[in-house]
Enzyme design. Structure first.
Site, PDB file in Angstrom:
ATOM      1  N   SER A 107       0.812  -1.219   0.000  1.00  0.00           N
ATOM      2  CA  SER A 107       0.000   0.000   0.000  1.00  0.00           C
ATOM      3  C   SER A 107       0.837   1.255   0.000  1.00  0.00           C
ATOM      4  CB  SER A 107      -0.855   0.040   1.274  1.00  0.00           C
ATOM      5  OG  SER A 107      -1.736  -1.027   1.320  1.00  0.00           O
ATOM      6  N   HIS A 152      -1.001  -2.511  -7.226  1.00  0.00           N
ATOM      7  CA  HIS A 152      -1.769  -2.199  -6.012  1.00  0.00           C
ATOM      8  C   HIS A 152      -3.263  -2.314  -6.265  1.00  0.00           C
ATOM      9  CE1 HIS A 152      -2.951   0.941  -2.771  1.00  0.00           C
ATOM     10  NE2 HIS A 152      -2.932  -0.270  -2.263  1.00  0.00           N
ATOM     11  N   GLU A 203      -3.509   0.259  -9.230  1.00  0.00           N
ATOM     12  CA  GLU A 203      -2.409   1.220  -9.443  1.00  0.00           C
ATOM     13  C   GLU A 203      -1.184   0.420  -9.869  1.00  0.00           C
ATOM     14  OE1 GLU A 203      -2.069   5.053  -6.595  1.00  0.00           O
ATOM     15  OE2 GLU A 203      -2.436   3.215  -5.511  1.00  0.00           O
ATOM     16  N   ASN A 224      -3.729   6.116  -1.828  1.00  0.00           N
ATOM     17  CA  ASN A 224      -3.557   6.112  -0.367  1.00  0.00           C
ATOM     18  C   ASN A 224      -2.957   7.411   0.158  1.00  0.00           C
ATOM     19  OD1 ASN A 224      -4.703   3.654   0.091  1.00  0.00           O
ATOM     20  ND2 ASN A 224      -2.792   2.518   0.024  1.00  0.00           N
TER      21      ASN A 224
HETATM   22  N1  CAA Z   1     -16.073 -10.218  -2.982  1.00  0.00           N
HETATM   23  C1  CAA Z   1     -15.567  -9.746  -1.830  1.00  0.00           C
HETATM   24  N2  CAA Z   1     -16.266  -9.012  -0.956  1.00  0.00           N
HETATM   25  C2  CAA Z   1     -17.524  -8.709  -1.298  1.00  0.00           C
HETATM   26  C3  CAA Z   1     -18.100  -9.151  -2.503  1.00  0.00           C
HETATM   27  C4  CAA Z   1     -17.314  -9.940  -3.360  1.00  0.00           C
HETATM   28  N3  CAA Z   1     -17.768 -10.425  -4.509  1.00  0.00           N
HETATM   29  N4  CAA Z   1     -19.342  -8.690  -2.576  1.00  0.00           N
HETATM   30  C5  CAA Z   1     -19.556  -7.995  -1.447  1.00  0.00           C
HETATM   31  N5  CAA Z   1     -18.458  -8.008  -0.659  1.00  0.00           N
HETATM   32  C6  CAA Z   1     -18.393  -7.519   0.712  1.00  0.00           C
HETATM   33  C7  CAA Z   1     -18.357  -6.184   1.310  1.00  0.00           C
HETATM   34  O1  CAA Z   1     -17.158  -5.763   1.717  1.00  0.00           O
HETATM   35  C8  CAA Z   1     -19.323  -6.352   2.524  1.00  0.00           C
HETATM   36  O2  CAA Z   1     -19.005  -7.297   3.515  1.00  0.00           O
HETATM   37  P1  CAA Z   1     -20.069  -8.013   4.582  1.00  0.00           P
HETATM   38  O3  CAA Z   1     -21.327  -8.450   3.903  1.00  0.00           O
HETATM   39  O4  CAA Z   1     -19.317  -9.200   5.045  1.00  0.00           O
HETATM   40  O5  CAA Z   1     -20.365  -7.015   5.653  1.00  0.00           O
HETATM   41  C9  CAA Z   1     -20.389  -6.847   1.813  1.00  0.00           C
HETATM   42  O6  CAA Z   1     -19.705  -7.787   0.988  1.00  0.00           O
HETATM   43  C10 CAA Z   1     -21.203  -5.742   1.258  1.00  0.00           C
HETATM   44  O7  CAA Z   1     -21.777  -6.290   0.242  1.00  0.00           O
HETATM   45  P2  CAA Z   1     -22.809  -5.472  -0.595  1.00  0.00           P
HETATM   46  O8  CAA Z   1     -23.375  -6.422  -1.579  1.00  0.00           O
HETATM   47  O9  CAA Z   1     -23.752  -4.766   0.337  1.00  0.00           O
HETATM   48  O10 CAA Z   1     -21.830  -4.464  -1.315  1.00  0.00           O
HETATM   49  P3  CAA Z   1     -22.111  -2.964  -1.699  1.00  0.00           P
HETATM   50  O11 CAA Z   1     -22.693  -2.963  -3.034  1.00  0.00           O
HETATM   51  O12 CAA Z   1     -22.800  -2.272  -0.592  1.00  0.00           O
HETATM   52  O13 CAA Z   1     -20.627  -2.364  -1.807  1.00  0.00           O
HETATM   53  C11 CAA Z   1     -18.459  -1.742  -1.162  1.00  0.00           C
HETATM   54  C12 CAA Z   1     -19.681  -2.589  -0.834  1.00  0.00           C
HETATM   55  C13 CAA Z   1     -18.091  -1.845  -2.635  1.00  0.00           C
HETATM   56  C14 CAA Z   1     -17.332  -2.311  -0.314  1.00  0.00           C
HETATM   57  C15 CAA Z   1     -18.766  -0.229  -0.839  1.00  0.00           C
HETATM   58  O14 CAA Z   1     -19.207  -0.133   0.485  1.00  0.00           O
HETATM   59  C16 CAA Z   1     -17.537   0.630  -1.001  1.00  0.00           C
HETATM   60  O15 CAA Z   1     -17.197   1.046  -2.087  1.00  0.00           O
HETATM   61  N6  CAA Z   1     -16.815   0.933   0.121  1.00  0.00           N
HETATM   62  C17 CAA Z   1     -15.552   1.665   0.075  1.00  0.00           C
HETATM   63  C18 CAA Z   1     -14.429   0.713  -0.293  1.00  0.00           C
HETATM   64  C19 CAA Z   1     -13.107   1.415  -0.436  1.00  0.00           C
HETATM   65  O16 CAA Z   1     -12.955   2.616  -0.326  1.00  0.00           O
HETATM   66  N7  CAA Z   1     -12.080   0.598  -0.680  1.00  0.00           N
HETATM   67  C20 CAA Z   1     -10.726   1.065  -0.780  1.00  0.00           C
HETATM   68  C21 CAA Z   1     -10.023   0.854   0.536  1.00  0.00           C
HETATM   69  S1  CAA Z   1      -8.367   1.479   0.522  1.00  0.00           S
HETATM   70  C22 CAA Z   1      -7.511   0.285  -0.251  1.00  0.00           C
HETATM   71  O17 CAA Z   1      -7.995  -0.762  -0.602  1.00  0.00           O
HETATM   72  C23 CAA Z   1      -6.065   0.568  -0.502  1.00  0.00           C
HETATM   73  C24 CAA Z   1      -5.120   0.287   0.574  1.00  0.00           C
HETATM   74  O18 CAA Z   1      -3.944   0.050   0.255  1.00  0.00           O
HETATM   75  C25 CAA Z   1      -5.468   0.354   2.020  1.00  0.00           C
HETATM   76  P1  NAD Z   2      -3.795  -9.328   6.113  1.00  0.00           P
HETATM   77  O1  NAD Z   2      -3.284  -9.076   7.479  1.00  0.00           O
HETATM   78  O2  NAD Z   2      -5.256  -9.562   5.918  1.00  0.00           O
HETATM   79  O3  NAD Z   2      -3.050 -10.576   5.443  1.00  0.00           O
HETATM   80  C1  NAD Z   2      -1.662 -10.696   5.376  1.00  0.00           C
HETATM   81  C2  NAD Z   2      -1.346 -12.172   5.220  1.00  0.00           C
HETATM   82  O4  NAD Z   2       0.043 -12.306   4.924  1.00  0.00           O
HETATM   83  C3  NAD Z   2      -1.626 -12.977   6.499  1.00  0.00           C
HETATM   84  O5  NAD Z   2      -2.498 -14.057   6.206  1.00  0.00           O
HETATM   85  C4  NAD Z   2      -0.243 -13.461   6.904  1.00  0.00           C
HETATM   86  O6  NAD Z   2      -0.235 -14.740   7.511  1.00  0.00           O
HETATM   87  C5  NAD Z   2       0.460 -13.497   5.547  1.00  0.00           C
HETATM   88  N1  NAD Z   2       1.908 -13.542   5.644  1.00  0.00           N
HETATM   89  C6  NAD Z   2       2.726 -12.879   6.506  1.00  0.00           C
HETATM   90  N2  NAD Z   2       4.004 -13.241   6.298  1.00  0.00           N
HETATM   91  C7  NAD Z   2       4.002 -14.132   5.266  1.00  0.00           C
HETATM   92  C8  NAD Z   2       5.011 -14.862   4.601  1.00  0.00           C
HETATM   93  N3  NAD Z   2       6.282 -14.758   4.968  1.00  0.00           N
HETATM   94  N4  NAD Z   2       4.646 -15.686   3.594  1.00  0.00           N
HETATM   95  C9  NAD Z   2       3.346 -15.802   3.227  1.00  0.00           C
HETATM   96  N5  NAD Z   2       2.342 -15.139   3.843  1.00  0.00           N
HETATM   97  C10 NAD Z   2       2.669 -14.313   4.847  1.00  0.00           C
HETATM   98  O7  NAD Z   2      -3.290  -8.099   5.250  1.00  0.00           O
HETATM   99  P2  NAD Z   2      -3.916  -7.519   3.881  1.00  0.00           P
HETATM  100  O8  NAD Z   2      -4.895  -6.460   4.241  1.00  0.00           O
HETATM  101  O9  NAD Z   2      -4.324  -8.636   3.008  1.00  0.00           O
HETATM  102  O10 NAD Z   2      -2.634  -6.778   3.282  1.00  0.00           O
HETATM  103  C11 NAD Z   2      -1.698  -7.461   2.482  1.00  0.00           C
HETATM  104  C12 NAD Z   2      -0.929  -6.448   1.650  1.00  0.00           C
HETATM  105  O11 NAD Z   2      -1.857  -5.763   0.803  1.00  0.00           O
HETATM  106  C13 NAD Z   2      -0.220  -5.375   2.481  1.00  0.00           C
HETATM  107  O12 NAD Z   2       0.961  -5.013   1.830  1.00  0.00           O
HETATM  108  C14 NAD Z   2      -1.234  -4.243   2.460  1.00  0.00           C
HETATM  109  O13 NAD Z   2      -0.658  -2.983   2.677  1.00  0.00           O
HETATM  110  C15 NAD Z   2      -1.768  -4.371   1.046  1.00  0.00           C
HETATM  111  N6  NAD Z   2      -3.104  -3.785   0.825  1.00  0.00           N
HETATM  112  C16 NAD Z   2      -4.047  -3.840   1.805  1.00  0.00           C
HETATM  113  C17 NAD Z   2      -5.295  -3.292   1.550  1.00  0.00           C
HETATM  114  C18 NAD Z   2      -6.389  -3.331   2.584  1.00  0.00           C
HETATM  115  O14 NAD Z   2      -7.391  -2.630   2.426  1.00  0.00           O
HETATM  116  N7  NAD Z   2      -6.268  -4.108   3.642  1.00  0.00           N
HETATM  117  C19 NAD Z   2      -5.584  -2.731   0.306  1.00  0.00           C
HETATM  118  C20 NAD Z   2      -4.586  -2.725  -0.687  1.00  0.00           C
HETATM  119  C21 NAD Z   2      -3.335  -3.242  -0.401  1.00  0.00           C
END
Ligand code: CAA
Ligand code: NAD
Length: 289
Positions: free
Chosen positions: A117, A138, A150, A188
């Site tokens: 991320s 990403h 990305e 992010n």
């Molecule tokens: N596969 C996986 N998960 C699914 C899915 C599928 N096919 N279908 C639905 N889901 C998940 C949802 O996460 C949620 O979980 P629970 O039911 O277990 O609570 C549920 O299923 C919601 O399902 P819905 O059918 O109600 O979905 P929705 O149409 O309301 O949309 C959403 C859900 C797309 C997640 C919407 O709420 C949304 O866009 N949220 C924002 C998501 C966002 O911003 N993501 C980016 C995060 S940052 C990132 O990823 C980068 C990083 O590096 C941190």
């Molecule tokens: P997570 O905690 O759900 O899963 C991480 C997994 O990696 C765990 O199951 C752990 O056991 C496994 N792991 C750790 N060390 C390992 C190794 N040596 N070999 C194999 N597996 C190993 O975390 P996540 O949310 O799936 O994040 C994974 C990556 O994706 C991170 O780099 C995170 O920044 C990135 N990411 C996360 C998100 C998010 O929304 N959570 C979105 C985009 C990218």
């Protein structure tokens, strides 16, 4: 490209394996323990079933996708992979150890990518022994529903590798954008400070969990409130991203909210641990503050 390896079977690894298998690739999914791999396969089966339920996928296609996924705990099983995507914990030392362990196991021509991320792709590339065939790739959570990928070339990534990643993203049906190799890349860099700020606001007593989330949902049309989204991403992952941004830029504006640090110290990591800003142990999430 026919065989895709995915390292890490957590939130993101299971989603990446899901979309790759759905697109017709053979997928090898690994984690440190077979129980984690099995849990990921169960999640993928549940999420494929949701898609069948919503009529966006046929039962036959869902069954075929699941059958294309094999599980392993052995890095040696990536020997046949054409592309390996690392999606392990957001920790640079963990990722570097994985890449160093893979260096001699992969086919010479195999491509390697990280779903990090925030961490420098150029720095990770240096540990792979194939910096020209390494790239940031990403995905967004939840992977099957989020349209964006990305692509982050490092300093040494070849144009052929970047083009191959673009082709892969297109075959998954995702829209790809190119991002520079700066801490947290594009999305992010903008999104995570907003989530962190919501946690500052909660810690400062500016609003309750419900009021902050309702505020951003109804006042800014966000699909999820920022505290719900922070829990969804994983508070440990969000904290790691903020630390990479703070350390990578030297800019104190990225300092993690103290309440975020405390929650992670308590093991309250969001949905994946059953508690974050909401309690997920009942039928519906319950705000905790
Ligand atoms: N596969 C996986 N998960 C699914 C899915 C599928 N096919 N279908 C639905 N889901 C998940 C949802 O996460 C949620 O979980 P629970 O039911 O277990 O609570 C549920 O299923 C919601 O399902 P819905 O059918 O109600 O979905 P929705 O149409 O309301 O949309 C959403 C859900 C797309 C997640 C919407 O709420 C949304 O866009 N949220 C924002 C998501 C966002 O911003 N993501 C980016 C995060 S940052 C990132 O990823 C980068 C990083 O590096 C941190
Ligand atoms: P997570 O905690 O759900 O899963 C991480 C997994 O990696 C765990 O199951 C752990 O056991 C496994 N792991 C750790 N060390 C390992 C190794 N040596 N070999 C194999 N597996 C190993 O975390 P996540 O949310 O799936 O994040 C994974 C990556 O994706 C991170 O780099 C995170 O920044 C990135 N990411 C996360 C998100 C998010 O929304 N959570 C979105 C985009 C990218």
């Amino acid at each position: 490209m026919q065989t895709i390896g995915v390292i890490g079977a957590g939130l993101m690894g299971n989603g990446i394996a899901h979309v790759a298998a759905q697109a017709g690739y053979d997928v090898v999914l690994s984690d440190v323990a077979m129980e984690r791999c099995e849990a990921a396969r169960a999640t993928i089966a549940k999420n494929l079933a949701r898609q069948v339920g919503k009529a966006v996928l046929t039962q036959d296609a869902a069954d075929a996708a699941l059958a294309r996924i094999s599980l392993t705990t052995m890095a040696a099983d990536f020997a046949s992979a054409d592309l390996v995507i690392e999606a392990a914990t957001e920790n640079e030392a963990v990722k570097i150890q994985i890449f160093q362990g893979m260096a001699t196991l992969l086919k010479p021509e195999a491509l390697l990518a990280s779903n990090t991320s925030s961490i420098s792709i150029t720095r990770l590339a240096a540990a792979t022994g194939r910096a020209d065939r390494f790239c940031g790739l990403h995905f967004f959570n939840p992977v099957p529903l989020m349209a964006l990928v990305e692509i982050i070339p490092g300093l040494a990534t070849s144009p052929q590798t970047t083009a191959a990643m673009q082709g892969f993203a297109a075959r998954l049906g995702k829209t790809a954008i190119l991002a520079g190799d700066a801490p947290a890349f594009i999305v992010n860099r903008v999104l995570c400070p907003m989530l962190n700020e919501a946690i500052f606001a909660l810690g400062d007593g500016v609003g309750s969990v419900t009021d902050i989330d309702t505020g951003l949902k109804l006042g800014a049309n966000h699909p999820m409130g920022p505290l719900t989204l922070a829990d969804f991403v994983g508070l440990d992952t969000l904290l790691s991203i903020m630390r990479v941004m703070q350390e990578g830029t030297g800019d104190p504006k990225y300092r993690p909210a103290p309440l975020l640090v405390k929650y992670v110290e308590a093991g309250w990591l969001g949905r994946k641990s059953g508690r974050g800003f909401y309690d997920y142990t009942g039928a519906e999430p319950v705000p905790t503050r």
